[in-house]
Design a protein around this motif. Structure first.
Motif, PDB file in Angstrom:
ATOM      1  N   ILE A 111     -65.733 -24.711  18.022  1.00 37.41           N
ATOM      2  CA  ILE A 111     -66.957 -23.958  17.572  1.00 37.41           C
ATOM      3  C   ILE A 111     -68.019 -24.757  18.457  1.00 37.41           C
ATOM      4  O   ILE A 111     -69.036 -24.210  19.103  1.00 37.41           O
ATOM      5  CB  ILE A 111     -67.262 -24.368  15.952  1.00 37.41           C
ATOM      6  CG1 ILE A 111     -66.713 -23.506  15.176  1.00 37.41           C
ATOM      7  CG2 ILE A 111     -68.927 -24.488  15.746  1.00 37.41           C
ATOM      8  CD1 ILE A 111     -66.623 -24.023  13.622  1.00 37.41           C
ATOM      9  N   LEU A 112     -68.028 -25.956  18.717  1.00 28.43           N
ATOM     10  CA  LEU A 112     -68.772 -26.832  19.720  1.00 28.43           C
ATOM     11  C   LEU A 112     -68.668 -26.113  21.140  1.00 28.43           C
ATOM     12  O   LEU A 112     -69.760 -26.056  21.656  1.00 28.43           O
ATOM     13  CB  LEU A 112     -68.679 -28.163  19.680  1.00 28.43           C
ATOM     14  CG  LEU A 112     -68.620 -28.839  18.161  1.00 28.43           C
ATOM     15  CD1 LEU A 112     -68.341 -30.389  18.397  1.00 28.43           C
ATOM     16  CD2 LEU A 112     -69.801 -28.752  17.536  1.00 28.43           C
ATOM     17  N   ARG A 113     -67.616 -25.938  21.340  1.00 25.80           N
ATOM     18  CA  ARG A 113     -67.303 -25.253  22.732  1.00 25.80           C
ATOM     19  C   ARG A 113     -68.043 -24.103  22.935  1.00 25.80           C
ATOM     20  O   ARG A 113     -68.687 -23.471  24.278  1.00 25.80           O
ATOM     21  CB  ARG A 113     -65.787 -25.198  23.038  1.00 25.80           C
ATOM     22  CG  ARG A 113     -65.333 -26.733  23.356  1.00 25.80           C
ATOM     23  CD  ARG A 113     -63.568 -26.530  23.322  1.00 25.80           C
ATOM     24  NE  ARG A 113     -63.199 -27.849  23.629  1.00 25.80           N
ATOM     25  CZ  ARG A 113     -61.688 -28.225  23.207  1.00 25.80           C
ATOM     26  NH1 ARG A 113     -61.129 -27.046  22.630  1.00 25.80           N
ATOM     27  NH2 ARG A 113     -61.327 -29.147  23.515  1.00 25.80           N
ATOM     28  N   ARG A 114     -67.858 -23.285  22.170  1.00 25.72           N
ATOM     29  CA  ARG A 114     -68.405 -21.983  21.881  1.00 25.72           C
ATOM     30  C   ARG A 114     -70.014 -21.951  22.226  1.00 25.72           C
ATOM     31  O   ARG A 114     -70.692 -21.286  22.810  1.00 25.72           O
ATOM     32  CB  ARG A 114     -68.068 -21.112  20.808  1.00 25.72           C
ATOM     33  CG  ARG A 114     -66.726 -20.403  20.759  1.00 25.72           C
ATOM     34  CD  ARG A 114     -66.842 -19.066  21.514  1.00 25.72           C
ATOM     35  NE  ARG A 114     -66.682 -19.022  22.964  1.00 25.72           N
ATOM     36  CZ  ARG A 114     -67.757 -18.244  23.449  1.00 25.72           C
ATOM     37  NH1 ARG A 114     -68.655 -17.539  23.045  1.00 25.72           N
ATOM     38  NH2 ARG A 114     -68.020 -18.393  24.788  1.00 25.72           N
ATOM     39  N   LEU A 115     -70.593 -22.898  21.343  1.00 23.75           N
ATOM     40  CA  LEU A 115     -71.961 -22.974  21.376  1.00 23.75           C
ATOM     41  C   LEU A 115     -72.444 -23.351  22.730  1.00 23.75           C
ATOM     42  O   LEU A 115     -73.530 -22.747  23.313  1.00 23.75           O
ATOM     43  CB  LEU A 115     -72.601 -23.924  20.266  1.00 23.75           C
ATOM     44  CG  LEU A 115     -72.268 -23.613  18.967  1.00 23.75           C
ATOM     45  CD1 LEU A 115     -72.331 -24.834  17.851  1.00 23.75           C
ATOM     46  CD2 LEU A 115     -73.492 -22.607  18.640  1.00 23.75           C
ATOM     47  N   VAL A 116     -71.743 -24.328  23.318  1.00 26.76           N
ATOM     48  CA  VAL A 116     -71.994 -24.888  24.515  1.00 26.76           C
ATOM     49  C   VAL A 116     -71.873 -23.741  25.612  1.00 26.76           C
ATOM     50  O   VAL A 116     -72.607 -23.500  26.562  1.00 26.76           O
ATOM     51  CB  VAL A 116     -71.171 -26.043  25.113  1.00 26.76           C
ATOM     52  CG1 VAL A 116     -71.518 -26.414  26.417  1.00 26.76           C
ATOM     53  CG2 VAL A 116     -71.481 -27.160  24.168  1.00 26.76           C
ATOM     54  N   GLY A 117     -70.752 -22.807  25.556  1.00 24.29           N
ATOM     55  CA  GLY A 117     -70.555 -21.685  26.304  1.00 24.29           C
ATOM     56  C   GLY A 117     -71.599 -20.780  26.137  1.00 24.29           C
ATOM     57  O   GLY A 117     -71.751 -19.929  27.206  1.00 24.29           O
ATOM     58  N   ALA A 118     -72.085 -20.706  25.166  1.00 20.17           N
ATOM     59  CA  ALA A 118     -73.263 -19.576  24.897  1.00 20.17           C
ATOM     60  C   ALA A 118     -74.528 -20.166  25.486  1.00 20.17           C
ATOM     61  O   ALA A 118     -75.527 -19.311  25.314  1.00 20.17           O
ATOM     62  CB  ALA A 118     -73.271 -19.278  23.352  1.00 20.17           C
ATOM     63  N   GLY A 119     -74.711 -21.254  25.927  1.00 18.35           N
ATOM     64  CA  GLY A 119     -75.903 -21.646  26.645  1.00 18.35           C
ATOM     65  C   GLY A 119     -76.874 -22.831  25.719  1.00 18.35           C
ATOM     66  O   GLY A 119     -77.827 -23.156  26.037  1.00 18.35           O
ATOM     67  N   CYS A 120     -76.047 -23.302  24.717  1.00 13.42           N
ATOM     68  CA  CYS A 120     -76.605 -24.218  23.977  1.00 13.42           C
ATOM     69  C   CYS A 120     -76.790 -25.896  24.566  1.00 13.42           C
ATOM     70  O   CYS A 120     -75.451 -26.244  25.225  1.00 13.42           O
ATOM     71  CB  CYS A 120     -76.152 -24.396  22.504  1.00 13.42           C
ATOM     72  SG  CYS A 120     -76.689 -22.827  21.740  1.00 13.42           S
ATOM     73  N   ARG A 121     -77.419 -26.861  24.202  1.00 14.58           N
ATOM     74  CA  ARG A 121     -77.218 -27.964  24.232  1.00 14.58           C
ATOM     75  C   ARG A 121     -76.751 -28.362  22.694  1.00 14.58           C
ATOM     76  O   ARG A 121     -77.415 -27.993  21.743  1.00 14.58           O
ATOM     77  CB  ARG A 121     -78.430 -28.983  24.579  1.00 14.58           C
ATOM     78  CG  ARG A 121     -79.117 -28.684  25.992  1.00 14.58           C
ATOM     79  CD  ARG A 121     -80.081 -29.574  26.156  1.00 14.58           C
ATOM     80  NE  ARG A 121     -81.328 -29.252  25.375  1.00 14.58           N
ATOM     81  CZ  ARG A 121     -82.094 -30.059  24.414  1.00 14.58           C
ATOM     82  NH1 ARG A 121     -81.600 -31.314  24.360  1.00 14.58           N
ATOM     83  NH2 ARG A 121     -83.236 -29.409  24.278  1.00 14.58           N
ATOM     84  N   VAL A 122     -75.656 -29.310  22.564  1.00 15.68           N
ATOM     85  CA  VAL A 122     -75.092 -29.397  21.250  1.00 15.68           C
ATOM     86  C   VAL A 122     -75.188 -30.749  20.991  1.00 15.68           C
ATOM     87  O   VAL A 122     -74.633 -31.664  21.739  1.00 15.68           O
ATOM     88  CB  VAL A 122     -73.719 -28.834  21.024  1.00 15.68           C
ATOM     89  CG1 VAL A 122     -73.136 -29.143  19.796  1.00 15.68           C
ATOM     90  CG2 VAL A 122     -73.849 -27.323  21.337  1.00 15.68           C
ATOM     91  N   SER A 123     -75.655 -31.136  19.711  1.00 12.97           N
ATOM     92  CA  SER A 123     -75.683 -32.485  18.965  1.00 12.97           C
ATOM     93  C   SER A 123     -74.877 -32.335  17.795  1.00 12.97           C
ATOM     94  O   SER A 123     -74.951 -31.372  16.908  1.00 12.97           O
ATOM     95  CB  SER A 123     -76.930 -33.348  19.028  1.00 12.97           C
ATOM     96  OG  SER A 123     -77.665 -33.346  19.906  1.00 12.97           O
ATOM     97  N   VAL A 124     -74.144 -33.433  17.260  1.00 16.10           N
ATOM     98  CA  VAL A 124     -73.673 -33.197  15.948  1.00 16.10           C
ATOM     99  C   VAL A 124     -74.041 -34.384  15.224  1.00 16.10           C
ATOM    100  O   VAL A 124     -73.934 -35.580  15.638  1.00 16.10           O
ATOM    101  CB  VAL A 124     -71.791 -33.274  16.429  1.00 16.10           C
ATOM    102  CG1 VAL A 124     -71.026 -33.419  15.098  1.00 16.10           C
ATOM    103  CG2 VAL A 124     -71.507 -32.091  17.311  1.00 16.10           C
ATOM    104  N   VAL A 125     -74.286 -34.019  13.927  1.00 14.00           N
ATOM    105  CA  VAL A 125     -74.786 -35.239  13.036  1.00 14.00           C
ATOM    106  C   VAL A 125     -73.883 -35.142  11.774  1.00 14.00           C
ATOM    107  O   VAL A 125     -73.040 -34.395  11.460  1.00 14.00           O
ATOM    108  CB  VAL A 125     -75.999 -34.851  12.568  1.00 14.00           C
ATOM    109  CG1 VAL A 125     -77.086 -34.953  13.957  1.00 14.00           C
ATOM    110  CG2 VAL A 125     -76.273 -33.484  11.786  1.00 14.00           C
ATOM    111  N   PRO A 126     -73.616 -36.472  10.914  1.00  9.65           N
ATOM    112  CA  PRO A 126     -72.921 -36.449   9.921  1.00  9.65           C
ATOM    113  C   PRO A 126     -73.055 -35.556   8.717  1.00  9.65           C
ATOM    114  O   PRO A 126     -74.200 -34.903   8.772  1.00  9.65           O
ATOM    115  CB  PRO A 126     -72.920 -37.870   9.510  1.00  9.65           C
ATOM    116  CG  PRO A 126     -73.664 -38.533  10.697  1.00  9.65           C
ATOM    117  CD  PRO A 126     -74.261 -37.657  11.471  1.00  9.65           C
ATOM    118  N   ALA A 127     -72.133 -35.340   7.842  1.00 14.24           N
ATOM    119  CA  ALA A 127     -72.243 -34.224   6.819  1.00 14.24           C
ATOM    120  C   ALA A 127     -73.334 -34.779   5.987  1.00 14.24           C
ATOM    121  O   ALA A 127     -74.102 -33.755   5.590  1.00 14.24           O
ATOM    122  CB  ALA A 127     -70.916 -34.411   6.025  1.00 14.24           C
TER     123      ALA A 127
END
Length: 394
Positions: free
Chosen positions: A217-233
């Protein structure tokens, strides 16, 4: 009931024991010991490494309906858990046939050795067709999978262990598989002979709430052109907004959404009030529904497989998607402010939502997976377009 499927004089080295007292004999693979969980079945013919590393399977034992599992080995690139906290996703695996030696140019390890490293207990030589039929007719059930090289088991104690397990209803498992601290994701899609790409450092910023999010999911977001940050639940609204997101993704994850909702829904409602674009996937889809006042329900068997047909109401097209969920949104409970956007053609359950009064959408299936193979990739592109549009209008 006692069912022994080992005809040799050597003691069978594994057991699959159901809460009703059924004992199935087989040969062990992977880690030794005993693990208890919810027994479900998965109909996918490929992707067993991805399945066994999907954090959404926390607390579950996976029966593979496809008989030949493990023949292509495992590699370093198809692991789906994004956080080391979720390295132990599925509790166990049930296979029909013993895996042969790996035969694939990407293989780095055989399945049993890899499962041993990850602490996954497996049993082979089991009548998985019979198990699948039982789950289909009776629903998911508590079970114990056990592996002992000497073939020595206290079966009565293992039956009690299966019977005493509380199940998934009412249990929040997201915190146990989520990242303990925020991190950035920069890997894009994988290509043969090239490996993983990188994203656009100037793209819209998507913050992903990690309830057990899959790496792809993270890879697809990056592949779609996003900068991606992940935060805890359990990240707070203020902690999320400190990242200055252009949009927020409610990730997939395990457990009962109503239990996770106790801390997730108040945050989601604040994000909706702030008109932050939202995109929910699987558990995130269910949490979005709960945030707007709908209900979720436990499914008898759940949906677990890579060959599920889902109809997109907007286009009329049928997408072949990957599913992995044991709870579903009760569509009859949706308020008038919510529009159903996708429907499972297997049983008519809800598979997608769009809010009419906020820039928020969600899907029950896994659009990052590739059974179609790219039927659902467009939802990521539409989310990026929404982020760009809302940012321009702000």
């Amino acid at each position: 009931m006692r069912l022994c499927q080992d005809s040799s004089s050597t003691p069978a080295t594994a057991r699959l024991i159901l809460a009703d007292g059924t004992v199935l004999h087989g040969e062990g693979l992977g880690a030794t010991g005993a693990a208890v969980g919810e027994l479900c079945f998965n109909t996918a013919m490929t992707g067993y490494q991805e399945i066994l590393t999907d954090p959404s399977y926390a607390g579950q034992i996976v029966t593979f309906t496809f008989p030949h599992i493990g023949n292509t080995g495992v590699n370093d690139e198809d692991v789906e858990n994004a956080s080391t906290s979720s390295s132990a996703a599925a509790r166990g695996a049930v296979l029909r046939a013993t895996a042969t030696s790996p035969s694939n140019h990407r293989a780095r390890l055989d399945l049993s050795a890899w499962m041993r490293r990850r602490g996954i207990i497996g049993v082979t030589g089991v009548d998985t067709r019979m198990l699948t039929a039982r789950i289909r007719e009776e629903g998911v059930m508590s079970a114990v999978v056990a592996h002992n090289a000497a073939g020595s088991f206290d079966e009565e104690a293992l039956i009690r262990k299966a019977q005493d397990w509380p199940g998934l209803l009412g249990r929040d498992l997201a915190k146990g598989v989520a990242t303990p601290s925020a991190f950035s994701a920069t890997e894009s899609d994988w290509r043969l002979a090239e490996g993983f790409g990188t994203g656009d450092p100037n793209g819209p910023h998507a913050v992903v709430i990690d309830y057990g999010v899959k790496r792809n999911i993270l890879r697809r977001l990056v592949g779609a052109g996003c900068r991606v940050s992940v935060v805890p639940a359990a990240a707070s609204f203020d902690e999320i907004m400190a990242h200055e997101p252009d949009g927020v993704v409610l990730g997939n994850g395990p457990g009962d959404p109503a239990a996770t909702a106790e801390y997730a829904v108040p945050v989601i409602r604040k994000l909706l009030e702030a008109k932050v674009p939202l995109f929910g996937i699987c558990l995130g889809h269910q949490l979005l529904a709960l945030a707007v006042g709908a209900r979720t329900m436990k499914m008898p068997q759940g949906h677990h497989g890579a060959n599920h047909p889902v109809r997109d109401h907007a286009t009329g097209k049928v997408e072949i998607v990957s599913m992995n969920h044991g709870f579903a949104v009760d569509e009859a409970s949706l308020p008038d402010t919510v529009e159903a956007t996708h429907t499972s053609l297997f049983d008519g359950t809800n598979a997608g939502l769009r809010l009419k009064n906020a820039p928020a959408v969600s899907v029950q299936h896994h659009p990052e997976a590739s059974p179609g193979p790219q039927d659902s990739f467009a939802v990521f592109e539409r989310f990026v377009e929404t982020m760009r549009r809302e940012k321009a209008a702000a």
